[in-house]
Design a protein around this motif. Structure first.
Motif, PDB file in Angstrom:
ATOM      1  N   ARG A  59       0.752 -10.354  22.235  1.00  0.00           N
ATOM      2  CA  ARG A  59       1.288  -9.843  20.897  1.00  0.00           C
ATOM      3  C   ARG A  59       0.894  -8.379  20.751  1.00  0.00           C
ATOM      4  NH1 ARG A  59      -0.152 -15.470  20.217  1.00  0.00           N
ATOM      5  NH2 ARG A  59       1.504 -16.554  19.193  1.00  0.00           N
ATOM      6  N   ASP A  60       1.569  -7.841  19.635  1.00  0.00           N
ATOM      7  CA  ASP A  60       1.344  -6.280  19.316  1.00  0.00           C
ATOM      8  C   ASP A  60       0.535  -6.669  17.936  1.00  0.00           C
ATOM      9  OD1 ASP A  60       2.855  -4.851  20.953  1.00  0.00           O
ATOM     10  OD2 ASP A  60       4.525  -5.043  19.823  1.00  0.00           O
ATOM     11  N   VAL A  61      -0.583  -6.179  17.781  1.00  0.00           N
ATOM     12  CA  VAL A  61      -1.160  -6.004  16.641  1.00  0.00           C
ATOM     13  C   VAL A  61      -1.575  -4.724  15.902  1.00  0.00           C
ATOM     14  CG1 VAL A  61      -3.739  -6.815  15.476  1.00  0.00           C
ATOM     15  CG2 VAL A  61      -2.297  -8.070  17.555  1.00  0.00           C
ATOM     16  N   HIS A  62      -1.133  -4.634  14.707  1.00  0.00           N
ATOM     17  CA  HIS A  62      -1.206  -3.404  14.051  1.00  0.00           C
ATOM     18  C   HIS A  62      -2.348  -3.727  12.722  1.00  0.00           C
ATOM     19  CE1 HIS A  62       2.369  -1.946  15.962  1.00  0.00           C
ATOM     20  NE2 HIS A  62       2.720  -3.186  15.663  1.00  0.00           N
ATOM     21  N   VAL A  63      -3.266  -2.765  12.740  1.00  0.00           N
ATOM     22  CA  VAL A  63      -4.632  -2.817  11.915  1.00  0.00           C
ATOM     23  C   VAL A  63      -4.212  -2.244  10.560  1.00  0.00           C
ATOM     24  CG1 VAL A  63      -6.845  -2.753  11.445  1.00  0.00           C
ATOM     25  CG2 VAL A  63      -6.012  -3.628  13.723  1.00  0.00           C
ATOM     26  N   PHE A  64      -4.545  -2.960   9.548  1.00  0.00           N
ATOM     27  CA  PHE A  64      -4.658  -2.110   8.176  1.00  0.00           C
ATOM     28  C   PHE A  64      -5.942  -2.586   7.668  1.00  0.00           C
ATOM     29  CE2 PHE A  64      -4.747  -2.068   3.641  1.00  0.00           C
ATOM     30  CZ  PHE A  64      -3.768  -0.884   3.164  1.00  0.00           C
ATOM     31  N   ASP A  65      -6.883  -1.421   7.537  1.00  0.00           N
ATOM     32  CA  ASP A  65      -8.309  -1.808   7.320  1.00  0.00           C
ATOM     33  C   ASP A  65      -8.884  -1.007   6.114  1.00  0.00           C
ATOM     34  OD1 ASP A  65      -8.322   0.861   8.299  1.00  0.00           O
ATOM     35  OD2 ASP A  65      -9.827   0.520   9.972  1.00  0.00           O
ATOM     36  N   SER A  66      -8.098  -1.137   5.150  1.00  0.00           N
ATOM     37  CA  SER A  66      -8.634  -0.468   3.909  1.00  0.00           C
ATOM     38  C   SER A  66      -8.161  -1.152   2.585  1.00  0.00           C
ATOM     39  CB  SER A  66      -8.250   1.010   3.733  1.00  0.00           C
ATOM     40  OG  SER A  66      -6.812   1.214   4.000  1.00  0.00           O
ATOM     41  N   VAL A  67      -8.633  -2.288   2.413  1.00  0.00           N
ATOM     42  CA  VAL A  67      -8.502  -3.429   1.400  1.00  0.00           C
ATOM     43  C   VAL A  67      -9.743  -2.801   0.581  1.00  0.00           C
ATOM     44  CG1 VAL A  67      -7.972  -5.372   0.168  1.00  0.00           C
ATOM     45  CG2 VAL A  67      -6.678  -4.719   2.350  1.00  0.00           C
ATOM     46  N   GLU A  68      -9.509  -2.358  -0.929  1.00  0.00           N
ATOM     47  CA  GLU A  68     -10.707  -2.405  -1.561  1.00  0.00           C
ATOM     48  C   GLU A  68     -11.333  -3.868  -2.305  1.00  0.00           C
ATOM     49  OE1 GLU A  68      -7.634  -1.709  -2.099  1.00  0.00           O
ATOM     50  OE2 GLU A  68      -7.183  -1.597  -4.209  1.00  0.00           O
ATOM     51  N   GLU A  69     -12.257  -3.655  -3.034  1.00  0.00           N
ATOM     52  CA  GLU A  69     -12.593  -4.800  -3.776  1.00  0.00           C
ATOM     53  C   GLU A  69     -11.700  -4.953  -4.920  1.00  0.00           C
ATOM     54  OE1 GLU A  69     -16.742  -5.707  -4.730  1.00  0.00           O
ATOM     55  OE2 GLU A  69     -17.354  -4.628  -2.862  1.00  0.00           O
ATOM     56  N   ASN A  70     -11.311  -6.130  -5.439  1.00  0.00           N
ATOM     57  CA  ASN A  70     -10.438  -6.263  -6.443  1.00  0.00           C
ATOM     58  C   ASN A  70      -9.226  -5.540  -6.390  1.00  0.00           C
ATOM     59  OD1 ASN A  70     -12.423  -7.748  -7.894  1.00  0.00           O
ATOM     60  ND2 ASN A  70     -13.261  -5.860  -8.008  1.00  0.00           N
ATOM     61  N   PRO A  71      -8.389  -6.153  -5.354  1.00  0.00           N
ATOM     62  CA  PRO A  71      -7.301  -4.984  -4.814  1.00  0.00           C
ATOM     63  C   PRO A  71      -6.307  -4.925  -5.742  1.00  0.00           C
ATOM     64  CG  PRO A  71      -7.318  -7.191  -3.663  1.00  0.00           C
ATOM     65  CD  PRO A  71      -8.427  -7.121  -4.527  1.00  0.00           C
ATOM     66  N   SER A  72      -5.470  -3.682  -5.673  1.00  0.00           N
ATOM     67  CA  SER A  72      -4.347  -3.007  -6.662  1.00  0.00           C
ATOM     68  C   SER A  72      -3.159  -3.436  -6.027  1.00  0.00           C
ATOM     69  CB  SER A  72      -4.847  -1.505  -6.674  1.00  0.00           C
ATOM     70  OG  SER A  72      -4.417  -0.924  -5.275  1.00  0.00           O
ATOM     71  N   TYR A  73      -2.263  -3.276  -7.017  1.00  0.00           N
ATOM     72  CA  TYR A  73      -0.836  -3.570  -6.624  1.00  0.00           C
ATOM     73  C   TYR A  73      -0.471  -2.580  -5.379  1.00  0.00           C
ATOM     74  CZ  TYR A  73       0.123  -5.995 -10.809  1.00  0.00           C
ATOM     75  OH  TYR A  73       0.065  -6.941 -11.949  1.00  0.00           O
ATOM     76  N   ALA A  74      -1.169  -1.250  -5.601  1.00  0.00           N
ATOM     77  CA  ALA A  74      -0.407  -0.140  -4.662  1.00  0.00           C
ATOM     78  C   ALA A  74      -1.132  -0.659  -3.086  1.00  0.00           C
ATOM     79  CB  ALA A  74      -1.387   0.945  -4.969  1.00  0.00           C
ATOM     80  N   THR A  75      -2.013  -1.188  -3.186  1.00  0.00           N
ATOM     81  CA  THR A  75      -2.947  -1.746  -1.598  1.00  0.00           C
ATOM     82  C   THR A  75      -1.823  -2.811  -1.113  1.00  0.00           C
ATOM     83  OG1 THR A  75      -4.938  -1.044  -2.261  1.00  0.00           O
ATOM     84  CG2 THR A  75      -4.745  -2.791  -0.599  1.00  0.00           C
ATOM     85  N   VAL A  76      -1.386  -3.914  -1.889  1.00  0.00           N
ATOM     86  CA  VAL A  76      -0.502  -4.591  -1.395  1.00  0.00           C
ATOM     87  C   VAL A  76       0.815  -4.017  -0.826  1.00  0.00           C
ATOM     88  CG1 VAL A  76       0.936  -6.644  -2.148  1.00  0.00           C
ATOM     89  CG2 VAL A  76      -1.407  -6.544  -2.898  1.00  0.00           C
TER      90      VAL A  76
END
Ligand code: NAP
Ligand code: ZN
Length: 366
Positions: A59-76
């Motif tokens: 499988r191909d895996v792409h990592v997103f490793d910067s979700v902050e606490e209490n995540p914002s709309y922008a992070t989503v």
């Protein structure tokens, strides 16, 4: 009255179950976005391990490793953009409730390309990518709920994106991933799980089905939270807490929460108290308020805990008065006004008004 119970998530629980993750991901899901928080998953080797397990069969895996606490709309929106750019067929969330909420919302938005803000206003009617939740805290139960609690940075409010399309397809409960939590995080997240079970149990939306899970969760937490706080390396206690948190998540998936969570969001965003800590501070106060409306439920809770909620929380090391001392009278009014507008307050016995909520926060309800 008609009652229902809906839980479409497949739950698998066991030490090191993540090693077998490919068993639980459908064959056609070949490209995956793996979502984590900013530091702990990498620091403790969880990200690398998951990447290894997932890529083992090509499988191909792409990592997103910067979700902050209490995540914002922008992070989503950033995770959604990555999933669409890579034409991902699935998303795996590996982290605490913040990571799970942001990643499950992105799995929903990735199908239509909708923004998080638009989805909060009107969730899409169809489709979400395959989504697997792997909690690393034992607290939120987000691995089995249809909710994503997201922060609107413009208004500094937490909003609840809720749709049955967002129930994770699979939840993997691997207690070895929770062993790296420091004691304070273990305590705060454990009391969050207790809050879910207690709030679901006293809720106006409680049913005999949700009550069965609420009782199972409260009983487990009564035994195992003090145990894990005393012996953080006790894997049995970690396992029991992770399963109890999941059961409490199954409760709020049916009932939602109550005024405790509605008030707590303010303490988190404006006063910097962690989600679980905010609930720990408020839970006994909300239980004191509902005492006159649902006395038999409160007696049951105290029987299961072997003490009042206040004494249990204090035994775990939380001192509500000290934590609330930084909140002034104007802020309490603001907090109550905001909480009064929320749907979870409307599920609280006695339907507290803004004025009542001030009394609840000030422990002035007896
Ligand atoms: P969290 O915000 O996900 O994480 C808190 C901190 O714990 C982060 O700094 C994180 O570090 C760290 N952490 C996570 N797992 C760890 C581990 N195994 N070892 C060491 N550190 C670890 O905390 P949470 O209490 O689990 O989630 C709270 C969020 O969930 C809130 O936004 C709340 O509103 C939401 N919530 C959602 C639901 C739902 O049904 N959807 C229910 C209740 C609460 P990193 O950032 O480095 O990962
Ligand atoms: Zn919570």
């Amino acid at each position: 009255m008609t009652v229902s119970f809906y839980m479409p998530t497949r739950i698998y629980s066991g030490a090191n179950i993540c090693k077998e993750i490919t068993t639980y991901v459908p064959e056609h899901v070949r490209t995956i976005v793996l979502v984590t928080g900013c530091a702990s998953a990498r620091r403790y080797g969880y990200t690398d391990a998951l990447q290894t397990y997932l890529t083992r069969d090509g499988r191909d895996v792409h990592v997103f490793d910067s979700v902050e606490e209490n995540p914002s709309y922008a992070t989503v929106d950033r995770i959604t953009a990555l999933a669409r750019a890579k034409k991902a067929e699935g998303v795996v969330g590996l982290g605490g409730g913040s990571v799970l909420d942001a990643s499950k919302a992105a799995a929903l938005c990735a199908v239509s390309g909708m923004s998080a803000a638009a989805a909060v206003s009107a969730p899409p009617a169809h489709g979400a990518l395959f989504y697997c939740a792997i909690p690393t805290t034992a607290g939120t139960g987000s691995e089995v709920t249809q909710y994503a609690i997201l922060t609107d940075s413009a208004t500094q409010r937490k909003e609840n994106l809720a749709t049955a399309l967002m129930f994770p397809s699979v939840a993997l409960l691997d207690e070895t991933l929770t062993a790296s939590m420091p004691v304070e995080l273990t305590r705060d997240t454990g009391i969050d799980a207790l809050s879910h079970a207690v709030e679901g149990y006293i809720s106006l939306r409680a049913t005999p089905f949700s009550d069965a899970y609420a009782r199972a969760a409260i009983t487990r937490i009564a035994t195992w939270l003090p145990r894990v706080l005393a012996s953080p390396e006790d894997n049995t206690a970690r396992r029991e807490m992770l399963e109890a948190s999941c059961m409490a998540g199954m409760v709020i998936a049916q009932t939602g929460t109550t005024a405790c969570h509605a008030l707590g969001y303010y303490l988190t965003l404006r006063k910097g108290l962690r989600h679980g800590h905010a609930n720990a501070v408020l839970l006994s106060r909300v239980v004191a308020w509902v005492q006159k409306y649902v006395p038999e439920k409160v007696a049951d809770i105290e029987g299961m805990l072997g003490s009042t909620v206040e004494a249990f929380v204090s035994r775990c090391g939380v001192t509500p008065d000290a934590s609330l001392s930084a909140v002034d009278a104007v802020e309490i009014q603001e907090m109550a006004q905001e909480a009064a507008t929320r749907g979870n307050t409307a599920a609280t016995p006695g339907l507290p008004s803004a004025e009542d909520l001030v009394k609840i926060v000030c422990a002035d309800v007896r």
